[in-house]
Design a protein around this motif. Structure first.
Motif, PDB file in Angstrom:
ATOM      1  N   CYS A 226       0.838  -1.207   0.000  1.00  0.00           N
ATOM      2  CA  CYS A 226       0.000   0.000   0.000  1.00  0.00           C
ATOM      3  C   CYS A 226       0.871   1.255   0.000  1.00  0.00           C
ATOM      4  CB  CYS A 226      -0.926   0.008   1.213  1.00  0.00           C
ATOM      5  SG  CYS A 226      -2.090  -1.384   1.226  1.00  0.00           S
ATOM      6  N   ALA A 227       0.454   2.246  -0.758  1.00  0.00           N
ATOM      7  CA  ALA A 227       1.220   3.491  -0.874  1.00  0.00           C
ATOM      8  C   ALA A 227       1.122   4.302   0.422  1.00  0.00           C
ATOM      9  CB  ALA A 227       0.699   4.320  -2.039  1.00  0.00           C
ATOM     10  N   PRO A 228       2.247   4.677   1.020  1.00  0.00           N
ATOM     11  CA  PRO A 228       2.203   5.508   2.228  1.00  0.00           C
ATOM     12  C   PRO A 228       1.405   6.791   2.044  1.00  0.00           C
ATOM     13  CG  PRO A 228       4.406   4.620   1.936  1.00  0.00           C
ATOM     14  CD  PRO A 228       3.628   4.268   0.699  1.00  0.00           C
ATOM     15  N   SER A 229       1.474   7.378   0.839  1.00  0.00           N
ATOM     16  CA  SER A 229       0.714   8.604   0.589  1.00  0.00           C
ATOM     17  C   SER A 229      -0.787   8.332   0.660  1.00  0.00           C
ATOM     18  CB  SER A 229       1.074   9.190  -0.780  1.00  0.00           C
ATOM     19  OG  SER A 229       0.762   8.269  -1.823  1.00  0.00           O
ATOM     20  N   SER A 230      -1.227   7.208   0.103  1.00  0.00           N
ATOM     21  CA  SER A 230      -2.644   6.847   0.157  1.00  0.00           C
ATOM     22  C   SER A 230      -3.089   6.606   1.587  1.00  0.00           C
ATOM     23  CB  SER A 230      -2.903   5.591  -0.685  1.00  0.00           C
ATOM     24  OG  SER A 230      -2.614   5.819  -2.046  1.00  0.00           O
ATOM     25  N   LEU A 231      -2.267   5.899   2.354  1.00  0.00           N
ATOM     26  CA  LEU A 231      -2.612   5.594   3.746  1.00  0.00           C
ATOM     27  C   LEU A 231      -2.771   6.877   4.556  1.00  0.00           C
ATOM     28  CD1 LEU A 231      -0.114   2.638   4.331  1.00  0.00           C
ATOM     29  CD2 LEU A 231      -2.579   2.472   3.873  1.00  0.00           C
ATOM     30  N   ALA A 232      -1.832   7.809   4.364  1.00  0.00           N
ATOM     31  CA  ALA A 232      -1.862   9.056   5.126  1.00  0.00           C
ATOM     32  C   ALA A 232      -3.115   9.866   4.820  1.00  0.00           C
ATOM     33  CB  ALA A 232      -0.613   9.877   4.821  1.00  0.00           C
ATOM     34  N   VAL A 233      -3.432  10.003   3.538  1.00  0.00           N
ATOM     35  CA  VAL A 233      -4.594  10.802   3.155  1.00  0.00           C
ATOM     36  C   VAL A 233      -5.891  10.116   3.585  1.00  0.00           C
ATOM     37  CG1 VAL A 233      -5.890  11.798   1.237  1.00  0.00           C
ATOM     38  CG2 VAL A 233      -3.391  11.952   1.266  1.00  0.00           C
ATOM     39  N   MET A 234      -5.964   8.801   3.419  1.00  0.00           N
ATOM     40  CA  MET A 234      -7.196   8.101   3.781  1.00  0.00           C
ATOM     41  C   MET A 234      -7.461   8.121   5.279  1.00  0.00           C
ATOM     42  SD  MET A 234      -7.819   4.929   1.161  1.00  0.00           S
ATOM     43  CE  MET A 234      -6.211   4.165   1.344  1.00  0.00           C
ATOM     44  N   LYS A 235      -6.400   8.056   6.098  1.00  0.00           N
ATOM     45  CA  LYS A 235      -6.615   8.187   7.535  1.00  0.00           C
ATOM     46  C   LYS A 235      -7.234   9.531   7.862  1.00  0.00           C
ATOM     47  CE  LYS A 235      -4.461   6.936  11.082  1.00  0.00           C
ATOM     48  NZ  LYS A 235      -3.601   6.571  12.222  1.00  0.00           N
ATOM     49  N   ARG A 236      -6.726  10.557   7.229  1.00  0.00           N
ATOM     50  CA  ARG A 236      -7.269  11.899   7.457  1.00  0.00           C
ATOM     51  C   ARG A 236      -8.722  11.976   7.006  1.00  0.00           C
ATOM     52  NH1 ARG A 236      -6.961  15.983  10.867  1.00  0.00           N
ATOM     53  NH2 ARG A 236      -7.373  18.003   9.916  1.00  0.00           N
ATOM     54  N   THR A 262      -1.499  12.837  -9.487  1.00  0.00           N
ATOM     55  CA  THR A 262      -0.319  13.580  -9.931  1.00  0.00           C
ATOM     56  C   THR A 262       0.955  13.067  -9.259  1.00  0.00           C
ATOM     57  OG1 THR A 262      -0.470  15.283  -8.195  1.00  0.00           O
ATOM     58  CG2 THR A 262      -1.754  15.639 -10.221  1.00  0.00           C
ATOM     59  N   ARG A 263       0.811  12.135  -8.330  1.00  0.00           N
ATOM     60  CA  ARG A 263       1.977  11.632  -7.597  1.00  0.00           C
ATOM     61  C   ARG A 263       2.532  10.373  -8.278  1.00  0.00           C
ATOM     62  NH1 ARG A 263      -1.093  13.556  -3.004  1.00  0.00           N
ATOM     63  NH2 ARG A 263      -2.133  11.532  -2.761  1.00  0.00           N
ATOM     64  N   PRO A 264       3.839  10.123  -8.119  1.00  0.00           N
ATOM     65  CA  PRO A 264       4.445   8.920  -8.722  1.00  0.00           C
ATOM     66  C   PRO A 264       3.869   7.626  -8.147  1.00  0.00           C
ATOM     67  CG  PRO A 264       6.003  10.046  -7.259  1.00  0.00           C
ATOM     68  CD  PRO A 264       4.850  10.968  -7.454  1.00  0.00           C
ATOM     69  N   ASP A 265       3.295   7.695  -6.954  1.00  0.00           N
ATOM     70  CA  ASP A 265       2.698   6.499  -6.353  1.00  0.00           C
ATOM     71  C   ASP A 265       1.609   5.916  -7.263  1.00  0.00           C
ATOM     72  OD1 ASP A 265       3.586   8.573  -4.461  1.00  0.00           O
ATOM     73  OD2 ASP A 265       3.221   7.042  -2.935  1.00  0.00           O
ATOM     74  N   PHE A 266       0.838   6.794  -7.892  1.00  0.00           N
ATOM     75  CA  PHE A 266      -0.245   6.341  -8.760  1.00  0.00           C
ATOM     76  C   PHE A 266       0.314   5.595  -9.980  1.00  0.00           C
ATOM     77  CE2 PHE A 266      -2.985   7.405 -12.487  1.00  0.00           C
ATOM     78  CZ  PHE A 266      -4.056   6.580 -12.160  1.00  0.00           C
ATOM     79  N   ILE A 267       1.344   6.156 -10.597  1.00  0.00           N
ATOM     80  CA  ILE A 267       1.960   5.509 -11.756  1.00  0.00           C
ATOM     81  C   ILE A 267       2.530   4.156 -11.358  1.00  0.00           C
ATOM     82  CG2 ILE A 267       3.742   5.702 -13.531  1.00  0.00           C
ATOM     83  CD1 ILE A 267       1.391   7.682 -13.794  1.00  0.00           C
ATOM     84  N   GLU A 268       3.210   4.113 -10.201  1.00  0.00           N
ATOM     85  CA  GLU A 268       3.798   2.851  -9.735  1.00  0.00           C
ATOM     86  C   GLU A 268       2.724   1.819  -9.435  1.00  0.00           C
ATOM     87  OE1 GLU A 268       6.242  -0.216  -8.262  1.00  0.00           O
ATOM     88  OE2 GLU A 268       6.510   1.400  -9.724  1.00  0.00           O
ATOM     89  N   ASN A 280       6.455  -0.934  -5.656  1.00  0.00           N
ATOM     90  CA  ASN A 280       7.605  -0.397  -4.928  1.00  0.00           C
ATOM     91  C   ASN A 280       7.344   1.076  -4.643  1.00  0.00           C
ATOM     92  OD1 ASN A 280      10.155  -0.050  -3.801  1.00  0.00           O
ATOM     93  ND2 ASN A 280      11.138   0.273  -5.786  1.00  0.00           N
ATOM     94  N   PHE A 281       6.475   1.328  -3.668  1.00  0.00           N
ATOM     95  CA  PHE A 281       6.087   2.702  -3.369  1.00  0.00           C
ATOM     96  C   PHE A 281       7.179   3.422  -2.585  1.00  0.00           C
ATOM     97  CE2 PHE A 281       1.760   0.707  -3.582  1.00  0.00           C
ATOM     98  CZ  PHE A 281       1.322   1.414  -4.697  1.00  0.00           C
ATOM     99  N   PRO A 282       7.406   4.697  -2.885  1.00  0.00           N
ATOM    100  CA  PRO A 282       8.401   5.469  -2.139  1.00  0.00           C
ATOM    101  C   PRO A 282       7.884   5.827  -0.745  1.00  0.00           C
ATOM    102  CG  PRO A 282       7.234   6.900  -3.667  1.00  0.00           C
ATOM    103  CD  PRO A 282       6.758   5.501  -3.938  1.00  0.00           C
ATOM    104  N   THR A 288       3.222  15.269   0.732  1.00  0.00           N
ATOM    105  CA  THR A 288       2.024  14.457   0.930  1.00  0.00           C
ATOM    106  C   THR A 288       1.572  14.506   2.380  1.00  0.00           C
ATOM    107  OG1 THR A 288       2.752  12.984  -0.814  1.00  0.00           O
ATOM    108  CG2 THR A 288       1.004  12.184   0.614  1.00  0.00           C
ATOM    109  N   ALA A 289       2.540  14.535   3.281  1.00  0.00           N
ATOM    110  CA  ALA A 289       2.204  14.640   4.697  1.00  0.00           C
ATOM    111  C   ALA A 289       1.425  15.927   4.969  1.00  0.00           C
ATOM    112  CB  ALA A 289       3.475  14.589   5.546  1.00  0.00           C
TER     113      ALA A 289
END
Length: 294
Positions: A226-236, A262-268, A280-282, A288-289
């Motif tokens: 799971c993408a850390p960026s997705s996790l952070a936003v979804m928790k919020r 627009t983030r590289p996480d989506f492409i990955e 391989n999410f960064p 993003t935070a």
């Protein structure tokens, strides 16, 4: 031989010192931070010095880019038996006057339990044994809960002459519904992990000896896939949107969705799906935070 003996003795001493620490902390290879309440002789009752170490390790996990998920558990027969009210001698001598002078804020020290909902990283709780009072409030403010078979739960407040503390009256009805929450708060009765699962309070009940492995496997899957960026936003989204109208929530989600694309996480994520390989999410970025906190 004496040198080898000294090295063994040093390792043994270090191990004993670590075992005496009020909270243990380690990070797995996949990026799961494991925080363990470690005062089993006190049933991990909530108080100092455990509180300070607990907050320190959670802050470290939140700030560490290598950490993607946090697992919280306890050592011994209790997860957390509530606030540490002192020894029996001090309790027996307590009066209304002395109790009224108690520093309630000291029971939580630096933060209220809801701070777990404000973290950018998922918090998974493995409830290894009895949980009551503020220990239950902490567990409920985590994102997902597993429990050992037969573990005892209680809100306890009504039976101690107290009230629903630190946001439990907010989170409990949202987890299990108004009627069930009213029952548990007003009766203060003890119930088992099996009933907690039926109510939806915990995700799964697991044999005690398998509990931590199950929680770690669940956390490991999130950390790896799971993408850390997705996790952070979804928790919020989950916690901030809980009291908002559906139209406002949906409009906010549309904006956040555009930003996520627009983030590289989506492409990955898309590329990994079509290539049939693990993503391989960064690590979480400061940008993003900030988006998650806005």
């Amino acid at each position: 031989m004496s040198t080898d003996g000294s090295a063994v003795a040093e390792r043994s001493t270090a191990s004993r010192e670590r075992d005496r620490e009020p909270v243990l902390y380690e990070i797995t290879e996949s990026g799961v931070a494991v925080v363990t309440l470690n005062q089993p002789e006190r049933m991990n009752a909530w108080g100092q010095p455990m509180m300070s170490a607990f907050y320190r390790y959670f802050e470290a996990a939140e700030a560490d880019p290598a950490v993607r998920v946090i697992v919280l558990t306890g050592n011994g027969r209790a997860f957390c038996a509530g606030a540490d009210m002192g020894g029996l001698n001090s309790i027996s001598s307590t009066t209304v006057e002395s109790a009224s002078k108690t520093d309630v804020g000291a029971l939580v020290a630096e933060k209220h339990p809801y701070f777990l909902t404000q973290l950018l990283k998922p918090v998974i709780v493995a409830i290894n044994g009895s949980v009551a009072g503020i220990g239950l409030s902490l567990a409920l403010m985590a994102d997902v809960r597993f429990a050992a078979a037969g573990a005892k739960f209680t809100t306890a407040f009504a039976r101690r002459g107290l009230v629903a503390e630190y946001g439990i009256s907010w989170i409990l009805p949202r987890l299990i519904g108004w009627g069930a929450a009213t029952d548990l708060l007003l009766s203060g009765r003890t119930f088992l992990a099996e009933e907690a699962a039926e109510l939806g309070l915990v995700k799964e009940v697991v044999a005690r000896e398998q509990l931590l492995d199950r929680a770690l496997a669940y956390a490991d899957d999130i950390a790896r896939n799971c993408a850390p960026s997705s996790l952070a936003v979804m928790k919020r989204q989950l916690y901030a949107d809980a009291g908002l109208p559906i139209v406002e929530t949906s409009n906010k989600a549309e904006q956040l969705m555009h930003e996520s694309m627009t983030r590289p996480d989506f492409i990955e994520g898309i590329t990994a799906f079509f290539e049939k390989r693990p993503p391989n999410f960064p690590p979480l970025t400061a940008e993003t935070a900030q988006t998650a906190h806005d």
